[in-house]
Design an enzyme around this catalytic site. Structure first.
Site, PDB file in Angstrom:
ATOM      1  N   GLY A  45       0.871  -1.137   0.123  1.00 34.99           N
ATOM      2  CA  GLY A  45       0.148   0.135   0.058  1.00 34.99           C
ATOM      3  C   GLY A  45       0.894   1.165   0.068  1.00 34.99           C
ATOM      4  O   GLY A  45       1.823   1.250   0.752  1.00 34.99           O
ATOM      5  N   ASP A  69       5.149  -5.118   6.100  1.00 38.38           N
ATOM      6  CA  ASP A  69       5.683  -6.287   6.451  1.00 38.38           C
ATOM      7  C   ASP A  69       5.923  -7.067   5.130  1.00 38.38           C
ATOM      8  O   ASP A  69       6.652  -7.987   4.966  1.00 38.38           O
ATOM      9  CB  ASP A  69       5.126  -7.040   7.816  1.00 38.38           C
ATOM     10  CG  ASP A  69       3.531  -7.131   7.097  1.00 38.38           C
ATOM     11  OD1 ASP A  69       3.197  -6.357   6.324  1.00 38.38           O
ATOM     12  OD2 ASP A  69       2.717  -7.535   8.105  1.00 38.38           O
TER      13      ASP A  69
END
Length: 319
Positions: free
Chosen positions: A11, A103
């Site tokens: 994102g 992550d």
């Protein structure tokens, strides 16, 4: 080391462009060639690389999003896709790679390191859900975007004497809700780390009404979800009009705050230094105001610690 690459993945987050700028200009300042990789790991597999110069990153520090763009890649999740990506980097003579993202992006950097590519990760995500660092790039801007929205919603909520329920992003991390809720004077902050009882919420609203309180602002993290359902239940039980607002991807956009621009610049600069020092499978972050680095393996295993103090302050000041 003679040539490095930089990509953004996952994102987008305000401040990613500031981080790209820092990596490119630090690299050039230290005599390196810098290649930009478009559309994350997907673009890497497809060979979407180009030479970057100082002018490539001119006038981008104030822009949200990412000039390198970002995309998901199912192929990169496979061993064959990862090997192909590593071969592309080798074909272009790239000795080190800076990966900006969350992550999932760090897992990608970790995979490439196992194929012999030196990698450093920079935390770029509005969710602030990487426990090894106090703040991630984009979080501060997202909080301020939410704060601006709830300030406006409070105006209309007050005018109509309503309950305004605002759902914010953050996946399973309640940091955006807690920080924005505290800064915006929310009457209730609902986060996945603490949970909630809708009946207790309704009783609290009614108790506030008896004290003369005619409007309420409730912040709920998306990890809890159900803003529309909560609004419906509140209206049924209390008889007070309730409206749900889901802010959505507006939180990912906008010009980054000064804090995010500075954090991105510091982390981008340090990432290039680490590559020049020969480090690999490493991430940068900030602790106690100082830039730190650690191995990706260690960083990804650190358990998130909820900011109980801020949450309790929000509860104490809410009524």
């Amino acid at each position: 080391m003679k040539k490095i690459g930089v990509l953004t993945s996952g994102g987008d987050a305000p401040g990613m462009n500031a981080a790209i700028r820092a990596v490119v200009r630090t690299g050039l300042d230290k005599g390196l060639d810098v290649m930009g990789i478009q559309r994350g790991f997907s673009g890497l597999i497809n060979g979407e690389l180009f030479q970057m110069e100082r002018k490539s990153v001119a006038d981008i520090i104030q822009r949200g999003g990412t000039i390198l763009r970002t995309a998901r890649s199912e192929e990169f999740k496979t061993e064959a896709g990862q090997k192909k990506a590593a071969n592309i980097l080798s074909a272009f003579g790239i000795d080190g790679l800076v990966v900006i993202g969350g992550d999932g992006s760090f897992h990608g950097a970790q995979a490439l390191a196992k194929h012999g590519i030196k990698t450093v990760g920079i935390p770029g995500t509005i969710d602030n859900d990487l426990a090894y660092t106090e703040y991630t790039i984009g979080f501060d801007t997202a909080v301020n975007t939410v704060l601006d929205a709830i300030n406006k919603l409070r105006d209309t909520s007050t005018s109509h004497e309503r309950v305004s329920i605002v759902e914010v992003m953050g996946r399973n991390c309640g940091d955006i809700a807690v920080y924005a809720g505290l800064a915006g004077g929310a009457e209730s902050i609902i986060v996945p780390e603490k949970g909630y009882d809708v009946n207790v919420l309704c009783r609290t609203i009614l108790e506030g009404k008896l004290r003369g309180k005619m409007h309420n602002l409730i912040i709920i993290a998306e990890g809890v979800g159900g803003a529309n359902e909560i609004a419906k239940k509140v209206e049924e039980v209390t008889g007070i009009g309730a409206r749900a607002t889901i802010l959505g991807h507006i939180q990912r956009g906008g010009s980054p705050t000064a804090n995010d621009r500075i954090l991105a610049s510091r982390l981008g600069y340090r990432a290039v230094e680490l590559l020049l020092e020969g480090k690999t499978s490493t991430v940068v972050g900030v602790q106690g105001g100082k830039v730190i680095d650690m191995g990706i393996d260690e960083a990804l295993t650190i358990k998130a610690k909820f900011n109980e103090d801020l949450y309790l302050i929000g509860e104490s000041l809410s009524y």
